[in-house]
Motif scaffolding. Structure first.
Motif, PDB file in Angstrom:
ATOM      1  N   ILE A 287       0.361   4.836   3.849  1.00  0.00           N
ATOM      2  CA  ILE A 287       1.031   3.812   4.664  1.00  0.00           C
ATOM      3  C   ILE A 287       1.412   4.368   6.043  1.00  0.00           C
ATOM      4  N   ASN A 288       1.945   5.579   6.060  1.00  0.00           N
ATOM      5  CA  ASN A 288       2.345   6.155   7.359  1.00  0.00           C
ATOM      6  C   ASN A 288       1.136   6.321   8.279  1.00  0.00           C
ATOM      7  N   ASP A 289       0.046   6.793   7.699  1.00  0.00           N
ATOM      8  CA  ASP A 289      -1.161   6.976   8.512  1.00  0.00           C
ATOM      9  C   ASP A 289      -1.685   5.626   8.994  1.00  0.00           C
ATOM     10  N   ALA A 290      -1.677   4.652   8.106  1.00  0.00           N
ATOM     11  CA  ALA A 290      -2.145   3.312   8.496  1.00  0.00           C
ATOM     12  C   ALA A 290      -1.298   2.774   9.643  1.00  0.00           C
ATOM     13  N   GLN A 291      -0.011   3.017   9.550  1.00  0.00           N
ATOM     14  CA  GLN A 291       0.879   2.549  10.617  1.00  0.00           C
ATOM     15  C   GLN A 291       0.534   3.219  11.953  1.00  0.00           C
ATOM     16  N   LYS A 292       0.267   4.514  11.898  1.00  0.00           N
ATOM     17  CA  LYS A 292      -0.115   5.219  13.130  1.00  0.00           C
ATOM     18  C   LYS A 292      -1.426   4.658  13.688  1.00  0.00           C
ATOM     19  N   ASP A 293      -2.366   4.416  12.790  1.00  0.00           N
ATOM     20  CA  ASP A 293      -3.668   3.889  13.235  1.00  0.00           C
ATOM     21  C   ASP A 293      -3.493   2.533  13.926  1.00  0.00           C
TER      22      ASP A 293
ATOM     23  N   PRO B 177      -2.001   8.317  -5.815  1.00  0.00           N
ATOM     24  CA  PRO B 177      -1.862   9.716  -5.367  1.00  0.00           C
ATOM     25  C   PRO B 177      -1.244   9.860  -3.983  1.00  0.00           C
ATOM     26  N   ALA B 178      -1.605   8.988  -3.059  1.00  0.00           N
ATOM     27  CA  ALA B 178      -1.093   9.145  -1.688  1.00  0.00           C
ATOM     28  C   ALA B 178       0.420   9.010  -1.656  1.00  0.00           C
ATOM     29  N   LEU B 179       0.974   8.120  -2.458  1.00  0.00           N
ATOM     30  CA  LEU B 179       2.427   7.957  -2.476  1.00  0.00           C
ATOM     31  C   LEU B 179       3.090   9.102  -3.230  1.00  0.00           C
ATOM     32  N   THR B 180       2.407   9.618  -4.245  1.00  0.00           N
ATOM     33  CA  THR B 180       2.953  10.752  -4.978  1.00  0.00           C
ATOM     34  C   THR B 180       3.082  11.959  -4.059  1.00  0.00           C
ATOM     35  N   LEU B 181       2.065  12.145  -3.205  1.00  0.00           N
ATOM     36  CA  LEU B 181       2.065  13.285  -2.284  1.00  0.00           C
ATOM     37  C   LEU B 181       3.222  13.208  -1.299  1.00  0.00           C
ATOM     38  N   THR B 182       3.565  11.989  -0.889  1.00  0.00           N
ATOM     39  CA  THR B 182       4.634  11.848   0.091  1.00  0.00           C
ATOM     40  C   THR B 182       6.005  11.774  -0.567  1.00  0.00           C
ATOM     41  N   GLY B 183       6.032  11.923  -1.887  1.00  0.00           N
ATOM     42  CA  GLY B 183       7.310  11.958  -2.578  1.00  0.00           C
ATOM     43  C   GLY B 183       7.849  10.591  -2.934  1.00  0.00           C
ATOM     44  N   SER B 184       7.094   9.548  -2.627  1.00  0.00           N
ATOM     45  CA  SER B 184       7.546   8.205  -2.960  1.00  0.00           C
ATOM     46  C   SER B 184       6.889   7.780  -4.260  1.00  0.00           C
ATOM     47  N   THR B 185       7.673   7.358  -5.208  1.00  0.00           N
ATOM     48  CA  THR B 185       7.096   6.987  -6.500  1.00  0.00           C
ATOM     49  C   THR B 185       7.062   5.486  -6.718  1.00  0.00           C
TER      50      THR B 185
END
Lengths: 454, 203
Positions: A109-115, A440-448
């Motif tokens: 989500i963060n990357d999408a927002q930056k894009d 996985p992407a949310l798990t990596l960022t610590g958001s569950t």
């Protein structure tokens, strides 16, 4: 030689002209006219071949990324698109939109927002094509201009930017982006009768009004929220259940589902006139989703109607000045070729003049090709489904009974006890799951979990 | 012998081809000067010029405010928590970094020019964000243990309009230093600016 170059240009315009290094090499060759032909011709040919090869390579990367996206291989699509999205060339906005779609579908989500933010900044800017790019787009190739998309593409870039903020509960910024999405579609409505056409055009983007209404609810501005819902209903009465204030207020899970694919740009035989296909009538009605939670089908109460149909929205494409220039160039080119052919066929003809006329005509035809770059990842529609689920985790299945093979299953979807959690799903035919939440992407960022509002 | 050159010299229409080729070369050279997508163009968003002008003015205004000076005389250094800008703008996004910059620069200017008059306290969000990063530096007491008396907040509002010819945004940026105990506004000031961007041929 000239004809050969131009034919190649027809085949592969995008890379040939924007490559200023190639252009400057030509310039040097021209200036240093002392090259003997047996040197000049092979050098020019080599440059052309190199340019074509590099262009082919980039196009193949894009094609591969789009294919990966369609089959749900988002990681590979992202790896392919990331380097292209970093290049601030004429495809900067387009590649960031493409990458944003991929990142969003893969829950980065963060990357999408930056894009989308990068795309937003250029889309909102004026004069990005001033100078050489305007000259090049008119004289040589429209694809030299920095792509900012058609109005519906600009609106969707703003919509997705707003969605990333909405998912993260940054409602003020989400509201700003959704409002901006509506602005992008206002452009259509200003030819001729201003007032009525504003209404007609904005009605096609009820999606924006819906999400604006939801933002205002979260910002504790119920009056403004009601106003937005009312506008959505006024323009699209069939969305009455979806734009219901209480339903949205009570919902603790918002499902945002992208379905199908948007229109594709196509040129006429001449290549100078561009349009979108298919039309909604050709594609048929949009299938409706069915939501199954913990094995039980939810009663969506007619909320599963599509709030937008990009196939319809694209048909409103506004005629632009550059379209006129292309058409005039193409017509002139046709005329010159015809005149050259006539000159060549008549008795006592001047073969040089005939060749010159034909060549000039071919030049005009070759440089009057329409820009068919487009954001391939766009869906046909985005369903917005605000539902109320018992707090806790749930198994969720999204089915499209009328579209065979279109389903997606998720385990562990979290319904918060307060506020609203937003889940985005991209329906792909080859991507049914089942998947476990969090991805996985949310798990990596610590958001569950998808964030829940307070 | 240059047969190609001889052909062009003997055929009048070849001049046309040469002219066209020359034009192409000129255009190609012109393209070499094409700016990148992020170098050219401008928009109506608040920019670095506004950031500097706005925060310079706000810092000077706070420092020169008789009410603020009176509060300092009676209480000593003011304990202030700084919040990011609240985005109430129409059709404008204000990313977190920018939202923080517009108040952080005011804090920076005041702490640089009047270090003996203000104590700055990290806001709750920044504290928890730093804690999430698992830095090896001590972050100090938790926000709940701190007791700021004042809050520096800013609200940006705008009226926007866009047509096929032009986009305009009129901004009203209001800064407030509010007393958290009495819920009164100790100081407030505003920055107004209107921006217009006229669309070009290919916009």
């Amino acid at each position: 030689m000239c004809c050969l170059l131009l034919q190649m240009n027809l085949l592969q315009r995008k890379i040939f002209f924007p490559g200023s290094s190639v252009a400057s090499c030509f310039a040097r060759l021209r200036v240093r006219g002392s090259f003997p032909p047996f040197v000049r011709l092979p050098v020019v040919l080599c440059l052309v071949v190199l340019a074509l090869l590099s262009g082919c390579a980039e196009d193949q990367v894009i094609d591969q990324a789009v294919s990966d996206y369609v089959i749900g291989d988002y990681a590979n699509a992202r790896n392919l698109l990331r380097p292209l999205a970093d290049k601030t060339d004429e495809n900067f906005v387009l590649n960031n939109c493409r990458l944003g779609s991929v990142d969003l579908a893969d829950y980065h989500i963060n990357d999408a927002q930056k894009d989308f933010l990068r795309a937003y900044e250029v889309i909102n800017s004026v004069g990005v094509n001033n100078g050489g790019r305007t000259l090049g787009a008119i004289a040589l190739d429209e694809e030299i201009k920095i792509w900012k998309g058609e109005p519906f593409e600009r609106a969707m870039a703003n919509f997705y930017l707003g969605l990333t903020y909405y998912i993260q509960q940054d409602y003020p910024n989400a509201r700003g982006a959704f409002e901006n999405a509506l602005f992008k579609l206002r452009d259509y409505g200003e030819e001729g009768d201003k007032g009525d056409q504003y209404t007609q055009v904005e009605s096609n983007f009820a999606l924006g009004f819906l999400m604006l209404g939801k933002c205002y609810q979260r910002l504790d501005r119920p009056d403004d929220a009601q106003k937005m819902f009312d506008q959505a209903i006024q323009y699209r009465p069939e969305l009455r259940e979806l734009a219901n204030f209480d339903v949205n207020q009570k919902s603790n899970v918002l499902l945002v589902i992208d379905f199908g694919y948007g229109p594709y740009k196509q040129k006429n035989v001449d290549g100078a006139i561009v349009g979108f296909a298919p039309t909604p009538a050709e594609a048929g009605p949009v299938p409706r989703p069915m939501i199954v939670v913990d094995g039980q089908t939810l009663d969506l109460e007619h909320m599963n109607r599509p709030p937008v149909d990009l196939l319809a929205l694209a048909q409103d494409r506004r005629w632009q000045s550059i379209d006129t220039i292309r058409v005039v160039k193409s017509a002139l080119g046709t005329g010159l070729i015809a005149a050259g052919a006539y000159e060549g066929l008549r008795q006592h003809s001047d073969p040089g003049l005939a060749l010159g006329l034909i060549a000039a005509g071919v030049v005009l035809k070759a440089t009057s090709q329409a820009d068919v770059r487009q954001w391939e990842m766009l869906p046909r529609t985005t369903f917005i489904l605000p539902v109320s689920l018992p707090p806790g985790t749930h198994d969720l299945a999204i089915n499209f009974p009328a579209a065979v093979g279109m389903s997606q299953t998720w385990h562990g979807i979290v319904a918060p006890s307060t506020g609203e959690a937003t889940y985005y799903f991209r329906m792909q035919r080859y991507d049914a799951g089942p998947y476990d939440w969090p991805p996985p992407a949310l798990t990596l960022t610590g958001s569950t979990t998808a964030p829940a509002a307070n | 012998m240059d047969t190609e050159g001889a052909f062009f010299q003997t055929v009048p229409s070849a001049q046309l081809l040469r002219s066209a080729a020359g034009l192409l070369v000129v255009v190609a050279i012109g393209l070499a000067g094409c700016a990148s997508a992020v170098e050219s163009g401008h928009n109506t968003a608040l920019d670095s010029v506004d950031l500097t002008a706005m925060t310079d003015r706000m810092a000077a205004s706070i420092a020169g405010s008789p009410e603020v000076q009176a509060a300092i005389q009676s209480e000593g250094k003011l304990r202030i928590v700084v919040e990011p800008v609240v985005n109430e703008m129409e059709a404008e996004v204000l990313p977190r970094g920018q939202a923080e910059a517009f108040t952080a620069r005011v804090r920076f200017l005041l702490s640089q020019h009047a270090p003996d008059r203000f104590t700055w306290i990290m806001n709750r969000d920044a504290y928890y964000r730093l804690r999430q990063q698992e830095l090896d530096v001590p972050l100090g007491p938790a926000p709940d243990a701190m007791n700021p008396r004042y809050a520096l907040v800013a609200r940006f509002r705008s009226l926007a309009d866009e047509s096929s010819q032009v986009r305009s945004d009129a901004y009203l940026c209001v800064y407030e230093l509010s007393d958290l105990q009495t819920r009164t506004i100790l100081w407030t000031d505003k920055y107004e600016v209107k921006k217009t961007a006229v669309k070009a041929f290919l916009d």
